[in-house]
Scaffold this active site. Structure first.
Site, PDB file in Angstrom:
ATOM      1  N   CYS A 149       0.842  -1.200   0.000  1.00 50.98           N
ATOM      2  CA  CYS A 149       0.000   0.000   0.000  1.00 50.98           C
ATOM      3  C   CYS A 149       0.877   1.250   0.000  1.00 50.98           C
ATOM      4  O   CYS A 149       0.618   2.209  -0.746  1.00 50.98           O
ATOM      5  CB  CYS A 149      -0.923  -0.017   1.220  1.00 50.98           C
ATOM      6  SG  CYS A 149      -2.122   1.340   1.275  1.00 50.98           S
ATOM      7  N   CYS A 150       1.929   1.243   0.824  1.00 52.49           N
ATOM      8  CA  CYS A 150       2.865   2.367   0.851  1.00 52.49           C
ATOM      9  C   CYS A 150       3.540   2.542  -0.507  1.00 52.49           C
ATOM     10  O   CYS A 150       3.793   3.682  -0.933  1.00 52.49           O
ATOM     11  CB  CYS A 150       3.931   2.141   1.927  1.00 52.49           C
ATOM     12  SG  CYS A 150       3.346   2.281   3.636  1.00 52.49           S
ATOM     13  N   CYS A 231      -0.692   8.462   6.998  1.00 51.50           N
ATOM     14  CA  CYS A 231      -2.044   8.257   6.494  1.00 51.50           C
ATOM     15  C   CYS A 231      -2.996   7.959   7.656  1.00 51.50           C
ATOM     16  O   CYS A 231      -2.596   7.405   8.685  1.00 51.50           O
ATOM     17  CB  CYS A 231      -2.058   7.106   5.494  1.00 51.50           C
ATOM     18  SG  CYS A 231      -1.189   7.465   3.946  1.00 51.50           S
ATOM     19  N   CYS A 234      -3.227   4.536   9.411  1.00 55.19           N
ATOM     20  CA  CYS A 234      -1.960   4.033   9.956  1.00 55.19           C
ATOM     21  C   CYS A 234      -1.392   4.941  11.032  1.00 55.19           C
ATOM     22  O   CYS A 234      -0.214   4.840  11.379  1.00 55.19           O
ATOM     23  CB  CYS A 234      -0.940   3.866   8.828  1.00 55.19           C
ATOM     24  SG  CYS A 234      -1.451   2.673   7.566  1.00 55.19           S
ATOM     25  N   CYS A 259       8.066   3.036   5.923  1.00 51.60           N
ATOM     26  CA  CYS A 259       7.251   2.828   4.727  1.00 51.60           C
ATOM     27  C   CYS A 259       8.111   2.565   3.511  1.00 51.60           C
ATOM     28  O   CYS A 259       7.614   2.112   2.479  1.00 51.60           O
ATOM     29  CB  CYS A 259       6.360   4.043   4.463  1.00 51.60           C
ATOM     30  SG  CYS A 259       7.282   5.549   4.117  1.00 51.60           S
TER      31      CYS A 259
END
Length: 272
Positions: A149-150, A231, A234, A259
């Site tokens: 996702c990162c 984000c 997170c 990340c």
């Protein structure tokens, strides 16, 4: 003074409907009143930071950018860049999953300093594909999915931010985590790009002392006990006694909490 004009991806990525996320509690006090302290050696650290920023601008004319996370440290650097009219562009990653309080800083920077903030968003098709394949809460399922996702939301846009640059500036500090404890103030990455970390020696008290002294705008979430903000899904508030980055990816092992933006890969450190 205007920063380099943006060549960012204009495609907007819709915020996802994150649910059952940890909520920030009400602010008991401002971050300034909690953390701002003048400590011995601050003036020397400030002078060294300004000298390194000037060096970055001089050595890489028109080709250096501050990767502004919109956290307290990067707002200090933004203020220094604007205050001293340094030719360093300001860029930020608009991941599509940031808190409203974080996004609110972008127009504040532009209004306060007269700077253009370059916005780099993830490729919308990549975000849609990732969510369809893995779900909206994939980051909680495994470290691999969280890092994927990162990659989509942060690393790929950062690559575009740096693609035409020979240097970048970060707000990293050694005090932030054990993984950053030996970080130099300047390093050369494997691809030859220079990376400047002008705040490596600063303490959290230093950061807030500068913010208080110069009335620097900052993320309102810092008032809700979020020292490190990423984000929305997170990031959570930390409790008294927890580590600085405890609110980031709190469900993971401490050693996994990066990340990928600042993971050192075969780079050679050099002194400033």
């Amino acid at each position: 003074m205007n920063a380099t004009s943006s060549d960012a991806d204009d495609g907007a990525v819709s915020a996802l409907p994150w649910a059952t996320l940890p909520e920030a509690g009400p602010a008991a006090s401002s971050a300034i009143s909690l953390y701002a302290r003048l400590t011995p050696g601050f003036d020397e650290r400030l002078a060294a930071t300004l000298a390194l920023l000037k060096q970055a601008a001089s050595e890489h004319p028109g080709s250096v950018v501050l990767a502004n996370s919109l956290g307290a440290e990067d707002m200090v650097l933004t203020d220094l860049i604007a205050r001293h009219q340094l030719p360093i562009a300001i860029g930020t990653l608009q991941t599509g999953a940031l808190n409203p309080e974080t996004l609110a800083l972008i127009p504040k920077i532009e209004a306060r300093y007269g700077l253009t903030v370059e916005l780099y968003s993830p490729v919308e098709e990549s975000v849609v594909h990732f969510v369809r394949q893995n779900g909206e809460k994939a980051m909680y399922q495994s470290i691999e999915l969280r890092k994927a996702c990162c990659q989509v939301r942060k690393l790929e846009p950062l690559g575009r931010m740096l693609a035409k640059r020979t240097a970048w500036v970060t707000g990293l500090r050694r005090e932030q985590s054990n993984n950053r404890g030996a970080m130099p103030d300047r390093e050369v990455e494997a691809n030859g790009r220079a990376k400047f970390n002008p705040l490596v020696d600063w303490t959290w008290n230093d950061v807030w002392h500068y913010i208080e002294t110069h009335q620097v705008p900052y993320n309102a979430l810092h008032d809700q006990f979020m020292p490190s903000i990423g984000c929305a899904p997170c990031t959570r508030a930390i409790a008294v006694g927890e580590e600085f980055r405890a609110g980031r990816w709190w469900w993971e092992d401490e050693n996994a909490k990066e990340c990928g933006l600042h993971v050192k890969q075969d780079s050679a450190a050099v002194s400033a």
